[in-house]
Motif scaffolding. Sequence first.
Motif, short mmCIF file in Angstrom:
data_model
loop_
_atom_site.label_atom_id
_atom_site.label_comp_id
_atom_site.label_asym_id
_atom_site.label_seq_id
_atom_site.Cartn_x
_atom_site.Cartn_y
_atom_site.Cartn_z
N MET A 1 -13.98 -5.91 3.78
CA MET A 1 -13.70 -7.26 4.05
C MET A 1 -13.18 -7.27 2.85
SD MET A 1 -14.16 -10.15 6.18
CE MET A 1 -15.56 -9.61 6.67
N GLN A 2 -12.97 -7.18 1.58
CA GLN A 2 -12.54 -7.68 0.83
C GLN A 2 -11.15 -7.19 0.31
OE1 GLN A 2 -13.62 -5.35 -2.54
NE2 GLN A 2 -11.69 -5.59 -4.05
N GLN A 3 -10.68 -5.69 1.98
CA GLN A 3 -9.34 -5.30 2.00
C GLN A 3 -8.53 -6.61 2.87
OE1 GLN A 3 -9.30 -1.72 3.55
NE2 GLN A 3 -10.58 -0.50 1.81
N LEU A 4 -9.20 -6.57 3.14
CA LEU A 4 -8.78 -8.01 4.55
C LEU A 4 -8.79 -9.13 4.32
CD1 LEU A 4 -7.98 -9.13 7.34
CD2 LEU A 4 -10.96 -9.18 7.56
N ASP A 5 -9.68 -9.82 2.99
CA ASP A 5 -8.82 -10.82 2.38
C ASP A 5 -7.81 -10.70 1.64
OD1 ASP A 5 -11.58 -11.80 2.91
OD2 ASP A 5 -12.54 -11.55 1.10
N GLN A 6 -8.06 -9.19 1.23
CA GLN A 6 -6.57 -9.14 0.01
C GLN A 6 -4.99 -9.15 1.41
OE1 GLN A 6 -6.51 -6.15 -3.76
NE2 GLN A 6 -5.39 -5.24 -2.35
N ASN A 7 -5.42 -8.44 1.81
CA ASN A 7 -4.13 -8.52 2.41
C ASN A 7 -3.31 -9.79 3.15
OD1 ASN A 7 -4.12 -5.38 2.39
ND2 ASN A 7 -4.24 -4.17 3.50
N ILE A 8 -4.50 -10.14 3.93
CA ILE A 8 -3.84 -12.19 4.49
C ILE A 8 -3.72 -13.18 3.55
CG2 ILE A 8 -5.13 -13.73 5.46
CD1 ILE A 8 -7.06 -12.04 6.99
N GLU A 9 -4.02 -12.80 2.28
CA GLU A 9 -3.62 -13.44 0.49
C GLU A 9 -2.20 -12.92 0.71
OE1 GLU A 9 -4.52 -14.53 -4.06
OE2 GLU A 9 -6.09 -13.35 -2.58
N THR A 10 -1.70 -11.55 0.38
CA THR A 10 -0.62 -11.29 0.25
C THR A 10 0.37 -11.81 1.46
OG1 THR A 10 -1.78 -8.97 -0.69
CG2 THR A 10 0.16 -8.83 0.06
N ALA A 11 0.12 -11.08 2.99
CA ALA A 11 0.69 -11.66 3.53
C ALA A 11 1.47 -12.77 3.45
CB ALA A 11 0.09 -10.90 5.59
N ASN A 12 0.29 -13.73 3.08
CA ASN A 12 0.94 -15.24 3.86
C ASN A 12 2.13 -15.61 2.68
OD1 ASN A 12 -0.53 -15.56 5.58
ND2 ASN A 12 -2.49 -16.36 3.96
N ALA A 13 1.82 -14.84 1.18
CA ALA A 13 3.13 -14.93 0.51
C ALA A 13 4.49 -14.18 0.22
CB ALA A 13 2.57 -15.31 -0.60
N ALA A 14 4.13 -13.18 0.96
CA ALA A 14 4.73 -11.86 1.10
C ALA A 14 6.61 -12.45 2.47
CB ALA A 14 4.57 -10.40 1.43
N LEU A 15 7.21 -13.57 1.49
CA LEU A 15 7.96 -13.82 2.81
C LEU A 15 9.73 -12.89 2.45
CD1 LEU A 15 8.47 -17.55 2.18
CD2 LEU A 15 7.49 -16.14 3.76
N PRO A 16 10.56 -12.71 3.28
CA PRO A 16 11.84 -11.50 3.35
C PRO A 16 12.93 -11.98 2.04
CG PRO A 16 11.35 -12.76 5.43
CD PRO A 16 10.15 -13.58 4.76
N CYS A 17 12.99 -10.70 2.01
CA CYS A 17 13.60 -11.13 0.31
C CYS A 17 12.87 -11.81 -1.02
CB CYS A 17 15.19 -11.66 1.02
SG CYS A 17 15.75 -11.10 2.09
N SER A 18 11.79 -11.66 -0.72
CA SER A 18 11.24 -12.15 -1.70
C SER A 18 10.51 -11.77 -3.10
CB SER A 18 9.98 -12.74 -1.62
OG SER A 18 8.47 -11.94 -0.83
N LEU A 19 11.28 -10.35 -3.07
CA LEU A 19 10.38 -9.39 -4.71
C LEU A 19 11.39 -9.81 -5.42
CD1 LEU A 19 8.03 -7.59 -3.84
CD2 LEU A 19 10.05 -5.28 -4.21
N THR A 20 11.49 -9.54 -6.33
CA THR A 20 12.26 -10.00 -7.98
C THR A 20 12.42 -8.80 -8.24
OG1 THR A 20 10.82 -9.38 -9.65
CG2 THR A 20 10.78 -12.02 -8.55
N ALA A 21 13.43 -9.02 -9.37
CA ALA A 21 14.62 -8.05 -9.78
C ALA A 21 13.48 -6.58 -10.38
CB ALA A 21 15.68 -8.57 -10.43
N GLU A 22 12.69 -7.93 -11.20
CA GLU A 22 11.43 -6.71 -11.82
C GLU A 22 10.48 -6.32 -11.56
OE1 GLU A 22 8.83 -7.74 -15.77
OE2 GLU A 22 9.07 -8.95 -13.85
N GLU A 23 10.94 -6.67 -10.18
CA GLU A 23 9.47 -5.81 -9.21
C GLU A 23 10.31 -4.55 -8.61
OE1 GLU A 23 6.33 -9.60 -7.60
OE2 GLU A 23 8.39 -9.19 -7.09
#
Length: 395
Positions: free
Chosen positions: A255-277
């Motif tokens: 369940m911890q994996q599911l919680d984390q991945n859903i949270e990440t999926a909701n915020a991981a929009l296309p072209c949202s990765l920063t240059a630093e990342e």
Amino acid sequence: MQLRTDCKNGKKLSALGFGCMRFPTSGGRIDVDASEKLILSAVQRGVNYLDTAYAYNGNEAALGEILARNPGLRDKVNIATKLPIPRCQTQDDFDTYLSRSLERLGTDRVDYYLIHNVTSVGAWERLEELGIKEWARRQKEAGRIGQIGFSYHGCEADFPTLLDSYDWDFCQIQYNYMNEHYQAGTAGLKAAAERGIPVIIMEPLLGGKLASELPAAAQTVLEQANISTDPVRLALRWVWNHPEVTLVLSGMNAMQQLDQNIETANAALPCSLTAEEARAIEIARAFIAERYKVPCTGCGYCLPCPKGVNIPMCFAAYNTSFAHGWYQGMHQYIAASGAMEGKAHFASDCVQCGACQKKCPQHIDIPKELISVKRRLQVPGLPSIVRLGTRFMTR
């Protein structure tokens, strides 16, 4: 849940798909109760794509039981499963395996049906000769198949040819920040998108290598960049950062994996990765490439070994010995041998029969690499020492 559009049929698919291959297990069998809790929680929070396969032992049946226990669940999800092409020698076999999958799943249709593990143009041409195109047309007209696609584990050069060989509804490729130029790679991702073919991503964490098994140097780079101490989020965000990606599969068994991945999926929009990342990933990639010698994802397709060698665990121990130190790798290697269960099998037990190599989707020269494992981790007399110790402990 972030939704992305299947450009072929207009469906809104959850950015995160549930990879059922790694359902939680208990006593060597799928724990259906635990799997049910994960599936229901995922669907409740917007996941609407469940991926399984005929060849995943007990997997379709487990998913079918979960669907049967929960009336109404079937209509809330898209089910993907796969045709085991090595077993198909006639067109009748296509019917046989689809029918068995439908029976196991307890449904009258598969929303996304994949030709499983296509490794070359030649593999597809063999299926063409058996009449798979006409067969697929009939199944779609009959409503037994919604979308038809293929999962790919071949070389980069063959991928565009396969994309043009049929009017595909979708495709599935292995893709992560270590595999930009491996198998279909970034070039293949873009080639599919240019043709208007939705792309499903598997192995976004390279079988866990980009999660809990990161070399210490790579982890330090990410921490010093003040990005996140959690490499999983960053690895998944890197994949979702590509606008060509339709959906990312993750094999979540807790369940911890599911919680984390859903949270990440909701915020991981296309072209949202920063240059630093992006820069931090580039540096971390170099450390990982240096220390992971065998690109095994732990899928288990190579098993069972006729001599009982746990091939994926041997390679995991070998990679660990470079990434985290020889002693840690050695400890893992002894555990991988099965010594604690009283039946030790080492890399030295390999007889070079090659049965495993034919089944490996990563095209690893397994017999050759097992020799490397033996040279690095199997100190002289280890099998005898371990077997003697096992007998002593089990008296």
